[in-house]
Design an enzyme around this catalytic site. Sequence first.
Site, PDB file in Angstrom:
ATOM      1  CG  ASP A  84      -0.370   0.093   2.520  1.00 57.64           C
ATOM      2  OD1 ASP A  84       0.835   0.374   2.608  1.00 57.64           O
ATOM      3  OD2 ASP A  84      -1.089  -0.106   3.519  1.00 57.64           O
ATOM      4  CB  SER A  85       0.193   4.554  -1.349  1.00 52.41           C
ATOM      5  OG  SER A  85      -0.859   5.063  -0.539  1.00 52.41           O
ATOM      6  N   GLY A  86       1.082   4.003   1.853  1.00 48.39           N
ATOM      7  CA  GLY A  86       1.438   4.779   3.043  1.00 48.39           C
ATOM      8  C   GLY A  86       0.477   5.911   3.310  1.00 48.39           C
ATOM      9  N   GLY A  87      -0.469   6.127   2.406  1.00 46.15           N
ATOM     10  CA  GLY A  87      -1.394   7.241   2.553  1.00 46.15           C
ATOM     11  C   GLY A  87      -2.222   7.185   3.826  1.00 46.15           C
ATOM     12  CG  PHE A  88      -5.039   4.296   6.652  1.00 44.73           C
ATOM     13  CD1 PHE A  88      -6.354   4.729   6.624  1.00 44.73           C
ATOM     14  CD2 PHE A  88      -4.562   3.712   7.813  1.00 44.73           C
ATOM     15  CE1 PHE A  88      -7.180   4.580   7.729  1.00 44.73           C
ATOM     16  CE2 PHE A  88      -5.378   3.551   8.920  1.00 44.73           C
ATOM     17  CZ  PHE A  88      -6.696   3.995   8.880  1.00 44.73           C
TER      18      PHE A  88
ATOM     19  CG  ASP B  76      -5.455   6.915  -1.026  1.00 40.46           C
ATOM     20  OD1 ASP B  76      -4.406   6.473  -0.528  1.00 40.46           O
ATOM     21  OD2 ASP B  76      -6.585   6.499  -0.726  1.00 40.46           O
TER      22      ASP B  76
ATOM     23  CD  GLN C   7     -10.156   7.635  -0.588  1.00 42.13           C
ATOM     24  OE1 GLN C   7     -11.174   7.798   0.090  1.00 42.13           O
ATOM     25  NE2 GLN C   7      -9.188   6.801  -0.213  1.00 42.13           N
TER      26      GLN C   7
ATOM     27  N   GLY D   6     -11.247   4.516   1.638  1.00 39.31           N
ATOM     28  CA  GLY D   6     -12.069   5.378   2.476  1.00 39.31           C
ATOM     29  C   GLY D   6     -13.286   4.706   3.060  1.00 39.31           C
TER      30      GLY D   6
ATOM     31  CG  ASP E 165      -5.873  -4.739   3.030  1.00 36.39           C
ATOM     32  OD1 ASP E 165      -5.261  -4.355   4.046  1.00 36.39           O
ATOM     33  OD2 ASP E 165      -6.534  -3.953   2.312  1.00 36.39           O
TER      34      ASP E 165
ATOM     35  CB  CYS F 184     -11.215 -25.315  11.410  1.00 37.19           C
ATOM     36  SG  CYS F 184      -9.918 -24.201  10.789  1.00 37.19           S
TER      37      CYS F 184
ATOM     38  CB  CYS G  32      -6.260 -23.905  10.427  1.00 39.13           C
ATOM     39  SG  CYS G  32      -6.730 -23.806  12.171  1.00 39.13           S
TER      40      CYS G  32
ATOM     41  CB  CYS H 245      -8.723 -26.482  14.104  1.00 37.59           C
ATOM     42  SG  CYS H 245      -9.431 -24.859  14.524  1.00 37.59           S
TER      43      CYS H 245
ATOM     44  CG  HIS I 106      -8.906 -20.526  13.870  1.00 40.56           C
ATOM     45  ND1 HIS I 106      -9.515 -21.644  13.338  1.00 40.56           N
ATOM     46  CD2 HIS I 106      -9.916 -19.656  14.181  1.00 40.56           C
ATOM     47  CE1 HIS I 106     -10.821 -21.477  13.344  1.00 40.56           C
ATOM     48  NE2 HIS I 106     -11.098 -20.282  13.846  1.00 40.56           N
TER      49      HIS I 106
END
Length: 376
Positions: free
Chosen positions: A93-97, A149, A191, A218, A268, A306, A308, A311, A337
């Site tokens: 990701d861009s780092g914007g958040f 962004d 956005q 957003g 994500d 499950c 995994c 489990c 899990h």
Amino acid sequence: MKIKYELLKNDTKTKSRYGLIHTNYGTFETPIFMPVGTQATVKTLSPEEIKEIGSGIILSNTYHLWLRPGEDVIYKAGGLHKFMNYDGPILTDSGGFQVFSLAKDKKKDITEEGVYFKSHIDGKKLLLTPELSIQIQNKLDSDIAMSFDECIPYPADYKYAKESTERTLRWAKRGKDAFNNENQSLFGIVQGGEYEDLRTMSAKETVKMNFDGYSIGGTSVGEDKDTMYKMIDYAIKELPIDKPRYLMGVGDPIDIIEGVIRGIDMFDCVLPTRIARHGNAFTKFGKINIRNNKYKEDFTPIESDCDCYTCKHYTKAYIRHLIVASESFGQRLLSIHNIRFLTKLTEDLRECIKNDNILEYKKEFIEKYRRNNENI
């Protein structure tokens, strides 16, 4: 090689779709959930464990890797894949958040040039621009890079949202012009806040720039669920069918189902590992808090069906003991899990799209999931 999206099947009753994304590090099916490896590691888990869980692609964070160890170190190591010994697809990701959340005075610190903020490590004043974000990601050499962004807060008045959305479009153009890695793909970000006309405008103008894929940003920033779903609906109708669509920062199981039904391909979120560190686990009957005293002598797995590692080998009683004793192994077991739960959810949704029964699956899943959500 740029990524390539291959649409294989549209659901007949919804906008959901099943497809493939081809990358330099393999092909993965969509819809898909991406575990978050913020600092070039999914917290507490090894790359081998991530592969075993069935994750097709993971996410890393430009802001954190820029500050530590620095993009030049990773570039010298041969790129992010070699640096972290992960041979599967990676999105950065861009780092914007992050810089948005660190910018104290939004009107003063978020400028046309970029965002001024203080490092969370040493307090040093920094400036991240669209060009710099892209240059860092080019050196990280991820499979997919994201445009820089501004994540609009909720609620935001129309004037602020409009100015921010227009600036994000200008930043997208600047970042695309600066982009320089023929082996990497670049996604644009839509956005617009909660406003239909701004979401529509943002989507149309972003698509005109011809990115390799498109993200809806957003959302999941404090709005109610109906508003979130409207944000998706407003944007997605303008996005092309021949490129992937990514809903950023969403990891609640019901939200993933609702997103897929609306045509989203990729998700994500830090949620599965974050709640694991607090002793919480996803189950088909809702989230449970493993610290609860009723699990002290519960010698059954988190979920009996499950598949995994957790489990298959460990009981609630043992995991509860580890969490109460602050042993990191307990956090690891719950993280395995929880990530597998969301990965399996997207696997199930892919089968539903193939069989045109996703609405029936949604109804059954929600009825079970809301039955027993413990207070976490």
